[in-house]
Design a protein around this motif. Sequence first.
Motif, short mmCIF file in Angstrom:
data_model
loop_
_atom_site.label_atom_id
_atom_site.label_comp_id
_atom_site.label_asym_id
_atom_site.label_seq_id
_atom_site.Cartn_x
_atom_site.Cartn_y
_atom_site.Cartn_z
N ASN A 89 0.82 -1.20 0.00
CA ASN A 89 0.00 0.00 0.00
C ASN A 89 0.86 1.26 0.00
N SER A 90 1.85 1.31 0.88
CA SER A 90 2.68 2.51 1.04
C SER A 90 3.97 2.46 0.24
N GLN A 91 4.39 1.27 -0.19
CA GLN A 91 5.66 1.06 -0.87
C GLN A 91 6.86 1.35 0.04
N LYS A 92 6.63 1.34 1.35
CA LYS A 92 7.70 1.57 2.31
C LYS A 92 8.15 0.24 2.92
N CYS A 93 9.35 0.26 3.51
CA CYS A 93 9.98 -0.97 4.00
C CYS A 93 9.73 -1.21 5.48
N ILE A 94 9.69 -2.50 5.84
CA ILE A 94 9.74 -2.85 7.27
C ILE A 94 11.09 -2.40 7.81
N ASP A 95 11.05 -1.70 8.95
CA ASP A 95 12.21 -0.96 9.43
C ASP A 95 12.21 -1.00 10.96
N ALA A 96 13.39 -1.22 11.54
CA ALA A 96 13.53 -1.11 12.99
C ALA A 96 13.79 0.36 13.34
N PHE A 97 13.01 0.89 14.24
CA PHE A 97 12.99 2.32 14.54
C PHE A 97 14.38 2.88 14.83
N ASN A 98 14.62 4.05 14.25
CA ASN A 98 15.83 4.83 14.54
C ASN A 98 17.13 4.11 14.18
N GLY A 99 17.03 3.17 13.24
CA GLY A 99 18.21 2.46 12.78
C GLY A 99 18.75 1.44 13.76
N ALA A 100 18.04 1.19 14.84
CA ALA A 100 18.54 0.30 15.88
C ALA A 100 18.28 -1.16 15.52
N ARG A 114 3.74 2.83 12.82
CA ARG A 114 4.08 1.59 13.52
C ARG A 114 3.44 0.38 12.84
N LEU A 115 4.10 -0.75 12.99
CA LEU A 115 3.56 -2.02 12.53
C LEU A 115 2.86 -2.71 13.69
N VAL A 116 1.70 -3.30 13.42
CA VAL A 116 0.87 -3.89 14.46
C VAL A 116 0.27 -5.21 13.98
N LEU A 117 -0.25 -5.96 14.94
CA LEU A 117 -1.13 -7.08 14.62
C LEU A 117 -2.54 -6.53 14.42
N ASN A 118 -3.25 -7.10 13.47
CA ASN A 118 -4.64 -6.70 13.29
C ASN A 118 -5.43 -7.86 12.66
N THR A 119 -6.74 -7.81 12.80
CA THR A 119 -7.60 -8.83 12.21
C THR A 119 -7.32 -8.93 10.72
N CYS A 120 -7.19 -10.14 10.23
CA CYS A 120 -6.88 -10.35 8.81
C CYS A 120 -8.11 -10.03 7.95
N THR A 121 -7.99 -9.02 7.12
CA THR A 121 -9.11 -8.58 6.28
C THR A 121 -8.72 -8.45 4.81
N GLN A 122 -7.47 -8.74 4.47
CA GLN A 122 -6.95 -8.53 3.12
C GLN A 122 -6.95 -7.05 2.74
N SER A 123 -6.94 -6.17 3.71
CA SER A 123 -6.82 -4.74 3.40
C SER A 123 -5.46 -4.48 2.77
N ALA A 124 -5.34 -3.36 2.07
CA ALA A 124 -4.13 -3.07 1.30
C ALA A 124 -2.88 -3.04 2.16
N ASP A 125 -3.02 -2.61 3.42
CA ASP A 125 -1.84 -2.51 4.28
C ASP A 125 -1.38 -3.86 4.79
N GLN A 126 -2.11 -4.92 4.50
CA GLN A 126 -1.71 -6.26 4.91
C GLN A 126 -1.05 -7.04 3.78
N ASN A 127 -0.83 -6.38 2.65
CA ASN A 127 -0.14 -6.99 1.52
C ASN A 127 1.30 -6.50 1.47
N TRP A 128 2.22 -7.43 1.20
CA TRP A 128 3.65 -7.13 1.22
C TRP A 128 4.32 -7.77 0.02
N PHE A 129 5.47 -7.23 -0.37
CA PHE A 129 6.26 -7.86 -1.42
C PHE A 129 7.74 -7.70 -1.10
N PHE A 130 8.58 -8.36 -1.88
CA PHE A 130 10.00 -8.45 -1.57
C PHE A 130 10.85 -7.82 -2.66
#
Length: 202
Positions: A39-50, A149-165
């Motif tokens: 959805n956002s085209q942004k990467c999974i990231d650990a906050f503040n480079g840590a 932030r990344l969170v757990l949420n009910t699986c609904t197939q919403s756009a923010d629950q789709n990922w690619f590599f």
Amino acid sequence: MVPFRPHSILGLIILPLALPAKAQTATIPTGQTLILNGNSQKCIDAFNGAIAAATRMQQFPCLDGKNQQWQFVQANGGVLMKNANANFCIAPVGGGSSPQTELELTACDSKAAQQVWVIKANNNQFSFTHKSSSLCLSVKDQSLNGEARLVLNTCTQSADQNWFFARNVANISSAQAGMTKPSNNKDRKSTRLNSSHTDISR
């Protein structure tokens, strides 16, 4: 019309199955990879480079930083989402299992159920189901912003629950070009991969 009668073999009832028109195929990287939100085209990231225990997880513009590099390790009927540069894995804060629980890095433990994810393919995008809670990896409030932030949420197939590599930032455009729109089929199955890729099916 001749009525249907189920066949019996060795006492088992065999019923006809509704097969999909086209099998979904996809590949999971076996080495280091970026994981991008569809959805956002942004990467999974650990906050503040840590890269340290208790670091919260977010989405952020892709920079090829070590805190954005991940690999999948088979464990307990699924995979660990492990940082490629350190022995830290993505898991819910405090082992939580309710919607909106934030995610953090914690020391990897293949026996820890709260660290295990099941990857499911939907054409060339993927969802991550947290095995012990059956909730999906999501972006809080479906935000498009960096540092969401990344969170757990009910699986609904919403756009923010789709990922690619993508192997790295230079490879993102080609990875995007290979994506197809996720289907609306809610009965997505875990992908069984060919011999050149890790088999992460249940």
